[in-house]
Every structure is written in structure tokens, then in C-alpha cells.
Design a protein around this motif. Structure first.
Motif, PDB file in Angstrom:
ATOM      1  N   LEU A 188      -1.996  -9.618 -14.927  1.00  6.84           N
ATOM      2  CA  LEU A 188      -0.987  -9.678 -13.955  1.00  6.84           C
ATOM      3  C   LEU A 188       0.465  -9.895 -14.258  1.00  6.84           C
ATOM      4  CD1 LEU A 188      -0.361  -9.172 -10.980  1.00  6.84           C
ATOM      5  CD2 LEU A 188      -1.174 -11.570 -10.500  1.00  6.84           C
ATOM      6  N   ASP A 189       0.705 -10.810 -15.035  1.00  6.63           N
ATOM      7  CA  ASP A 189       1.722 -11.443 -15.710  1.00  6.63           C
ATOM      8  C   ASP A 189       2.386 -10.265 -16.209  1.00  6.63           C
ATOM      9  OD1 ASP A 189       4.019 -13.443 -16.018  1.00  6.63           O
ATOM     10  OD2 ASP A 189       3.119 -13.474 -17.893  1.00  6.63           O
ATOM     11  N   GLN A 190       1.900  -9.502 -17.163  1.00  7.97           N
ATOM     12  CA  GLN A 190       2.309  -8.472 -17.909  1.00  7.97           C
ATOM     13  C   GLN A 190       2.495  -7.195 -17.016  1.00  7.97           C
ATOM     14  OE1 GLN A 190      -0.121  -5.835 -20.622  1.00  7.97           O
ATOM     15  NE2 GLN A 190       1.380  -6.363 -22.210  1.00  7.97           N
ATOM     16  N   ALA A 191       1.866  -7.018 -16.071  1.00  2.96           N
ATOM     17  CA  ALA A 191       2.078  -5.802 -15.113  1.00  2.96           C
ATOM     18  C   ALA A 191       3.336  -6.126 -14.396  1.00  2.96           C
ATOM     19  CB  ALA A 191       0.726  -5.708 -14.063  1.00  2.96           C
ATOM     20  N   LEU A 192       3.613  -7.190 -14.088  1.00 10.35           N
ATOM     21  CA  LEU A 192       4.678  -7.441 -13.329  1.00 10.35           C
ATOM     22  C   LEU A 192       5.937  -7.669 -13.864  1.00 10.35           C
ATOM     23  CD1 LEU A 192       3.417 -10.408 -11.004  1.00 10.35           C
ATOM     24  CD2 LEU A 192       4.070  -8.332 -10.082  1.00 10.35           C
ATOM     25  N   GLN A 216      14.562   4.161  -9.974  1.00  7.32           N
ATOM     26  CA  GLN A 216      15.039   3.702  -8.865  1.00  7.32           C
ATOM     27  C   GLN A 216      14.460   4.687  -7.735  1.00  7.32           C
ATOM     28  OE1 GLN A 216      15.866   0.470  -7.723  1.00  7.32           O
ATOM     29  NE2 GLN A 216      15.367   0.203  -9.848  1.00  7.32           N
ATOM     30  N   ASP A 217      13.941   5.735  -8.054  1.00 10.58           N
ATOM     31  CA  ASP A 217      13.354   6.609  -7.024  1.00 10.58           C
ATOM     32  C   ASP A 217      12.335   5.857  -6.193  1.00 10.58           C
ATOM     33  OD1 ASP A 217      10.995   8.789  -6.560  1.00 10.58           O
ATOM     34  OD2 ASP A 217      12.896   9.560  -5.922  1.00 10.58           O
ATOM     35  N   THR A 218      12.518   5.750  -4.887  1.00 15.91           N
ATOM     36  CA  THR A 218      11.736   5.170  -4.053  1.00 15.91           C
ATOM     37  C   THR A 218      10.165   5.378  -4.236  1.00 15.91           C
ATOM     38  OG1 THR A 218      13.434   4.749  -2.547  1.00 15.91           O
ATOM     39  CG2 THR A 218      11.195   4.038  -1.682  1.00 15.91           C
ATOM     40  N   ASP A 219       9.911   6.377  -4.228  1.00 15.10           N
ATOM     41  CA  ASP A 219       8.321   7.253  -3.982  1.00 15.10           C
ATOM     42  C   ASP A 219       7.918   6.886  -5.585  1.00 15.10           C
ATOM     43  OD1 ASP A 219       8.649   7.692  -1.521  1.00 15.10           O
ATOM     44  OD2 ASP A 219       8.970  10.104  -1.783  1.00 15.10           O
ATOM     45  N   GLU A 220       8.525   7.192  -6.665  1.00 15.91           N
ATOM     46  CA  GLU A 220       8.112   7.011  -7.996  1.00 15.91           C
ATOM     47  C   GLU A 220       7.770   5.459  -8.120  1.00 15.91           C
ATOM     48  OE1 GLU A 220       8.957   8.089 -12.576  1.00 15.91           O
ATOM     49  OE2 GLU A 220      10.356   8.993 -11.008  1.00 15.91           O
ATOM     50  N   TRP A 221       8.588   4.862  -7.707  1.00 10.38           N
ATOM     51  CA  TRP A 221       8.646   3.101  -7.992  1.00 10.38           C
ATOM     52  C   TRP A 221       7.713   2.536  -7.230  1.00 10.38           C
ATOM     53  CZ3 TRP A 221       8.161  -1.565  -6.051  1.00 10.38           C
ATOM     54  CH2 TRP A 221       8.585  -2.393  -6.712  1.00 10.38           C
ATOM     55  N   PHE A 222       7.235   3.131  -6.029  1.00  4.40           N
ATOM     56  CA  PHE A 222       6.204   2.671  -5.238  1.00  4.40           C
ATOM     57  C   PHE A 222       4.792   2.822  -6.111  1.00  4.40           C
ATOM     58  CE2 PHE A 222       3.042   3.708  -1.815  1.00  4.40           C
ATOM     59  CZ  PHE A 222       2.770   2.185  -1.500  1.00  4.40           C
ATOM     60  N   THR A 223       4.645   4.492  -6.501  1.00  2.00           N
ATOM     61  CA  THR A 223       3.537   4.674  -6.933  1.00  2.00           C
ATOM     62  C   THR A 223       3.204   4.043  -8.363  1.00  2.00           C
ATOM     63  OG1 THR A 223       3.609   6.852  -6.017  1.00  2.00           O
ATOM     64  CG2 THR A 223       2.330   6.735  -8.187  1.00  2.00           C
ATOM     65  N   THR A 224       4.421   3.748  -9.155  1.00  2.00           N
ATOM     66  CA  THR A 224       4.120   3.053 -10.401  1.00  2.00           C
ATOM     67  C   THR A 224       3.781   1.571 -10.179  1.00  2.00           C
ATOM     68  OG1 THR A 224       5.883   4.477 -11.325  1.00  2.00           O
ATOM     69  CG2 THR A 224       5.205   2.563 -12.676  1.00  2.00           C
ATOM     70  N   ALA A 225       4.455   0.935  -9.457  1.00  2.00           N
ATOM     71  CA  ALA A 225       4.100  -0.487  -8.760  1.00  2.00           C
ATOM     72  C   ALA A 225       2.516  -0.255  -8.305  1.00  2.00           C
ATOM     73  CB  ALA A 225       4.858  -0.875  -7.776  1.00  2.00           C
ATOM     74  N   ILE A 226       2.056   0.181  -7.515  1.00  5.73           N
ATOM     75  CA  ILE A 226       0.631   0.341  -7.132  1.00  5.73           C
ATOM     76  C   ILE A 226      -0.313   0.630  -8.198  1.00  5.73           C
ATOM     77  CG2 ILE A 226      -1.129   1.535  -5.831  1.00  5.73           C
ATOM     78  CD1 ILE A 226       0.708   0.012  -3.897  1.00  5.73           C
ATOM     79  N   THR A 227       0.062   1.440  -8.964  1.00  5.47           N
ATOM     80  CA  THR A 227      -0.791   1.632 -10.242  1.00  5.47           C
ATOM     81  C   THR A 227      -0.857   0.499 -11.136  1.00  5.47           C
ATOM     82  OG1 THR A 227      -0.281   4.032 -10.177  1.00  5.47           O
ATOM     83  CG2 THR A 227      -1.158   3.253 -12.236  1.00  5.47           C
ATOM     84  N   ALA A 228       0.269  -0.149 -11.240  1.00  2.83           N
ATOM     85  CA  ALA A 228       0.439  -1.308 -12.099  1.00  2.83           C
ATOM     86  C   ALA A 228      -0.142  -2.644 -11.778  1.00  2.83           C
ATOM     87  CB  ALA A 228       1.806  -1.744 -12.286  1.00  2.83           C
ATOM     88  N   LEU A 229      -0.317  -2.620 -10.379  1.00  4.20           N
ATOM     89  CA  LEU A 229      -0.792  -3.933  -9.713  1.00  4.20           C
ATOM     90  C   LEU A 229      -2.196  -3.759  -9.315  1.00  4.20           C
ATOM     91  CD1 LEU A 229       1.857  -4.976  -7.531  1.00  4.20           C
ATOM     92  CD2 LEU A 229       1.517  -5.995  -9.684  1.00  4.20           C
ATOM     93  N   THR A 230      -2.814  -2.511  -9.303  1.00  4.90           N
ATOM     94  CA  THR A 230      -4.178  -2.536  -9.051  1.00  4.90           C
ATOM     95  C   THR A 230      -5.055  -2.672 -10.216  1.00  4.90           C
ATOM     96  OG1 THR A 230      -3.814  -0.424  -7.792  1.00  4.90           O
ATOM     97  CG2 THR A 230      -6.029  -0.727  -8.528  1.00  4.90           C
ATOM     98  N   GLU A 231      -6.254  -3.784 -10.064  1.00  4.78           N
ATOM     99  CA  GLU A 231      -6.962  -4.307 -11.079  1.00  4.78           C
ATOM    100  C   GLU A 231      -7.814  -3.190 -11.637  1.00  4.78           C
ATOM    101  OE1 GLU A 231      -8.668  -8.570  -9.577  1.00  4.78           O
ATOM    102  OE2 GLU A 231      -8.405  -7.332  -7.979  1.00  4.78           O
ATOM    103  N   PRO A 232      -7.903  -3.175 -12.899  1.00  5.63           N
ATOM    104  CA  PRO A 232      -8.519  -2.279 -13.738  1.00  5.63           C
ATOM    105  C   PRO A 232     -10.245  -2.096 -13.409  1.00  5.63           C
ATOM    106  CG  PRO A 232      -8.115  -4.047 -15.326  1.00  5.63           C
ATOM    107  CD  PRO A 232      -7.281  -4.247 -13.921  1.00  5.63           C
ATOM    108  N   SER A 279      -2.397  -2.392 -18.456  1.00  7.07           N
ATOM    109  CA  SER A 279      -0.971  -1.971 -18.247  1.00  7.07           C
ATOM    110  C   SER A 279      -0.872  -0.529 -18.967  1.00  7.07           C
ATOM    111  CB  SER A 279      -0.140  -2.802 -18.878  1.00  7.07           C
ATOM    112  OG  SER A 279      -0.346  -4.080 -18.217  1.00  7.07           O
ATOM    113  N   PRO A 280      -1.849   0.425 -18.693  1.00  3.18           N
ATOM    114  CA  PRO A 280      -1.445   1.860 -19.094  1.00  3.18           C
ATOM    115  C   PRO A 280      -0.198   2.755 -18.424  1.00  3.18           C
ATOM    116  CG  PRO A 280      -3.269   1.904 -18.045  1.00  3.18           C
ATOM    117  CD  PRO A 280      -2.904   0.741 -17.742  1.00  3.18           C
ATOM    118  N   TYR A 281       0.647   2.113 -18.114  1.00  8.17           N
ATOM    119  CA  TYR A 281       1.662   2.950 -17.152  1.00  8.17           C
ATOM    120  C   TYR A 281       3.031   2.591 -18.049  1.00  8.17           C
ATOM    121  CZ  TYR A 281       2.751  -1.863 -15.716  1.00  8.17           C
ATOM    122  OH  TYR A 281       3.027  -3.132 -15.597  1.00  8.17           O
ATOM    123  N   ARG A 282       3.968   3.445 -17.403  1.00  9.01           N
ATOM    124  CA  ARG A 282       5.130   3.707 -18.223  1.00  9.01           C
ATOM    125  C   ARG A 282       6.002   2.265 -17.987  1.00  9.01           C
ATOM    126  NH1 ARG A 282       8.724   7.932 -16.405  1.00  9.01           N
ATOM    127  NH2 ARG A 282       7.427   7.815 -14.266  1.00  9.01           N
TER     128      ARG A 282
END
Length: 301
Positions: A209-213, A19-35, A11-14
């Protein structure tokens, strides 16, 4: 300490979301990608099982590429993975015009259908009736092996000679004549069996995954293609967790198992990411993904 290290790495993300769509999408993709990286063939199976499981439902190479490349996967890796899936009998391809469409084979649909109820179950097992099976002869052991291999998501192998399965003893009478068969009231599950059913690496993956979500919250108004990307990634990670342990009541869960908290978060987000129509994915323009905050995503074949 091991779990703490896994969570820090995963979970090395902010935590602060916008609510910026592109930023939210990118952050979510990064958070949910397995290390530890993604297996491309498995990602494709997750996508097809979630959105193209029906007979005749398929996706073009171009659309599949648009869904998967935002996850950090290169088009050439997708081609290699599709070749492997065709070779293994999971998918088939049809040439249409200048491109190809990809479908699950009858075998692929069957395998997907077998695990679909488990993947999308919104609550844990609450079975009260269990059967104890004890084998003491070669014939009994052979039957016990076959039963546990056929129903790995429900049968629990206690040791070489014993297993427990959900349901009353009478339902096993015909196939278990070589075994001791008894109704079982599970009053206590020892730590060693909990650890066997939920090994530490699995517990760490679930906790990660729980923490990433946890910080993601509700998504903004995403496009159909963005929803497809996130659904694929989320279903994939949850599938890899929930299919790696038998479906058992809470009494079997270790104290540090975060599976039920994770399940709640998974479906809370999935409910906000309704399945797009395949036609919407076919017609979509590629989505742009900003640079991942923690660097390049690792992808394996």
C-alpha cells in the motif's frame, strides 16, 4: 525476496501520472485495489463506517452500487454481501419507494465506533507506562484470556502465561488478583516478538500500500462520487492493515515495518478526498472507469 515479489505484483501500473481527471481516477483505483481481491461485505462495512456511521444515516442500493461497482464489484455480489451483513446483524434495510436503503444497526455502529479512533489515528502509540501480567493458575489464565480478547488492539500476548498492556499496574489491581502484576519499562523488544506482532504477510501488505500510494500525488478536481469511491477503497485497505496489529510504540516495530510511512501517505490523500454528503452520492450519475491496466479485478464474497 518475498517482500520484493509482493511489491512488484501490487504495483503493475504506470508511475507517470497525468492530471486528466478520469485517467487519474482509473489509475488510482487500479493502484489501490488489492491484488488478491476484495471482500465485498468488508468493503461495504468500510464505506458505511466512514460515511454513514451516525444513527439514521443510510444509503440506497442504487447509490451504494454507484460507489462500489467502479472498484470492479458486480451488483449481484453487492446484493449477496448485503444479505450476509443483515444476517450477521451488521446492517438493516428499509424499503423506500421502489428501492431499499441500508443502515448500520446499533451493533454495527457500536463496532464501527470502537475501531474508528484507531483507523483515523494520525500518529502511532507513544505510551510509556506498561503493565506486565503473569498468570500461573487456571483462574489467572481465564482472566488473562478474557482481557486479551476484550482489548486485542492494545493487549500484547507474550506467551500463554504472560501479556503486557498499556497503562500503570494499579489500574488492573481489581481484575487481576490471581496474577503477578508489575509496572514495566520496555527497554528492548526481541525480534521474535516483533515478528509475532507484525507477521510477514502484514508487513508485505503495508509495504504494498505504501508503494501504491507513493506515485499518486495530489488528485485533480474529482466529483463527489469519485471521492466516495476512492475514500472507500483507501479506508478499506488501511483498516485491514491497522486493525491487524496492536497499537504499540515504535520500539515494537520490526526494522522493515513501513506503517508510519504508509500512515503519512494515507492521510495525505484522505485530506484531499473530503467526505461527500450522502445526498451528493444519491444524486450522482455513475462514473466510468477505463479498463484496468493489469486486467480484471478479482472480487471475493
Amino acid at each position: 525476496m518475498a517482500v520484493g515479489l509482493a511489491l512488484t505484483r501490487a504495483s503493475p501500473y504506470r508511475i507517470c501520472m497525468t492530471q486528466d481527471t478520469d485517467e487519474w481516477f482509473t489509475t488510482a483505483i487500479t493502484a489501490l485495489t488489492e491484488p488478491d481481491g476484495l471482500r465485498v461485505w468488508s468493503i461495504i462495512v468500510s464505506f458505511l463506517g466512514d460515511m454513514a456511521q451516525d444513527k439514521g444515516a443510510g444509503v440506497s442500493s442504487a447509490a451504494l452500487t454507484r460507489v462500489i461497482t467502479p472498484l470492479g464489484i458486480k451488483p449481484e455480489a453487492i446484493r449477496v454481501a448485503l444479505h450476509r451483513l443483515r444476517k450477521d446483524g451488521w446492517t438493516e434495510s428499509q424499503r423506500r419507494g421502489r428501492g431499499s436503503f441500508h443502515f448500520l444497526t446499533p451493533f454495527g455502529r457500536q463496532q464501527s465506533a470502537l475501531v474508528t479512533p484507531r483507523i483515523y489515528a494520525r500518529s502511532t502509540c507513544e505510551t510509556d507506562a506498561w503493565t506486565l501480567l503473569v498468570a500461573g493458575t487456571p483462574d489467572g489464565l481465564e482472566t488473562l484470556d478474557a482481557l486479551c480478547n476484550q482489548t486485542p488492539l492494545t493487549s500484547i500476548r507474550v506467551n500463554r502465561h504472560a501479556a503486557i498492556t498499556p497503562g500503570p499496574a494499579m489500574q488492573h489491581a481489581a481484575e487481576t488478583s490471581h496474577m503477578l502484576v508489575a509496572n514495566l519499562d520496555v527497554a528492548h523488544v526481541p525480534g521474535w516478538l516483533q515478528d509475532d506482532l507484525f507477521p510477514e504477510p502484514l508487513r508485505q501488505s503495508c509495504a504494498a500500500l505504501d508503494q501504491a500510494l507513493a506515485p499518486l500525488g495530489s488528485p485533480p478536481d474529482l466529483s463527489p462520487l469519485q471521492r466516495a469511491c476512492l475514500r472507500t477503497l483507501l479506508v478499506h485497505r488501511w483498516r485491514r492493515i491497522t486493525l491487524r496489529h496492536p497499537d504499540v510504540p515504535r520500539i515494537f516495530h520490526p526494522a522493515d515495518w513501513s506503517g508510519e510511512s504508509c500512515r503519512t501517505r494515507v492521510f495525505a490523500l484522505l485530506d484531499k478526498l473530503p467526505q461527500p454528503e450522502l445526498a451528493e452520492i444519491e444524486d450522482a450519475a455513475p462514473v466510468a472507469v477505463q479498463a484496468a491496466p493489469h486486467g480484471t479485478i478479482s472480487v471475493t464474497g
